[in-house]
Scaffold this active site. Structure first.
Site: not given
Length: 321
Positions: A128, A286, A126, A183
């Site tokens: 994010s 995100s 993705s 992350k």
């Protein structure tokens, strides 16, 4: 044994097929561990039982042929038709079911050790972490940076480096530990993290950032405002869209939610012991700790550090911060 091996392969194909088509969720670490154990059993059986039995049978064949030739020679027959070498080689040949089990053990063992204790590959699914990481990036994760963990059960047995603010970390999603997320660490145990009006504060201090102009997001095909951010000495780029100032709303009643305060300005959280506060670099695209809470230490997979391939853009290959 060939029937048993065929049965085991049928189970493996069914498991992988169901995993691929979404009938159930697979556990690759557990699968790799089981494959290592099963192929080890075949490898030991081959080394200490099957190969000695084949060697013995081949030796008996040669001995019987030599004895037959001696008897014929005693009768004055010097020339004897037939060569047992072909039959001997056939007896010594490893059956297919051993070739595809015992023969694969060294390869599977190496993959298991590398993936469990050294490096593991991941694919970015993705946006994010844009602009740091793009969709399609194939990255490497350092599995031993934060300590050595036992495979499958993921229990830390040897500590190494502490998690630092600014690290890009892969972890098991607290809501569904079968999924891996990536992350950036913005808060470590004891920190008070605030994200208010699209500004990040750590322990009451605003994090320094500087505008870099617009960034073209290839995946979304839009321009987004880009900033450079210095988080505890780690300089990296982030995307913040001033036109999207919707405050975060928690998706569920996550553990230690009482440590967080939500308002129209944003969210402020006190990071509990043994946990971390994670955010994506693409701040307005995100779903991270602002929405589902803190990441416990036992969910850590490793530190992401290198893009080893992106088939759509080879220039992406290299290290990142």
């Amino acid at each position: 044994m060939s029937a048993l091996t065929g049965f085991l392969y049928a189970i493996l194909v069914a498991y992988l097929g169901g995993w691929y088509f979404g009938y159930w969720t697979g556990n690759f670490s557990l699968l790799l561990f089981i494959l290592t154990v099963v192929t080890l059993a075949y490898w030991l059986a081959e080394r200490f039982h099957f190969k000695p039995a084949r060697d013995k049978a081949a030796a008996e064949l040669v001995a019987n042929d030599a004895q037959r030739r001696e008897k014929l020679a005693a009768q004055g027959i010097e020339r004897v038709d037939g060569d047992v070498e072909g039959a001997r080689q056939q007896i010594l040949q490893q059956p297919w079911w051993l070739d595809w089990t015992a023969g694969l053990f060294p390869v599977i063992l190496i993959v298991f050790l590398l993936r469990s204790f050294l490096f593991e590959p991941f694919k970015i699914p993705s946006g994010s972490m844009v602009p740091t990481l793009r969709v399609g990036d194939l990255i490497l994760v350092n599995k031993f940076h934060y300590g050595i963990r036992l495979p499958v059960i993921d229990k830390k047995i040897i500590s190494n480096h502490d998690v630092q603010r600014g690290d890009v970390m892969v972890f098991r999603y607290p809501v569904n530990p079968t999924q891996d997320y990536i992350k950036r660490v913005v808060g470590i145990p004891g920190d008070e993290i605030a994200y208010l009006n699209q500004k990040l504060f750590v322990n009451g201090q605003p994090i320094e950032e500087q505008s870099l102009g617009n960034f073209y997001d290839d995946d979304a095909m839009v321009y987004r405002p880009q900033f450079t951010e210095k988080l505890t000495g780690v300089e990296h780029n982030i995307l913040v869209d001033p036109t999207r100032q919707t405050p975060p709303v928690p998706r569920l009643n996550f553990p230690f939610i009482e440590n967080c305060r939500y308002s129209v300005e944003g969210v402020t959280c006190k990071v509990p012991a043994g946990h971390y506060f994670m955010m994506g670099d693409n701040r307005d695209n995100s779903e991270d700790s602002r929405f589902w809470g803190f990441v416990p230490d036992e969910n850590i997979v490793g530190k992401a550090f290198f893009v080893w391939m992106n088939f759509g853009n080879l220039k992406r290959i290299g290290s990142f911060h």
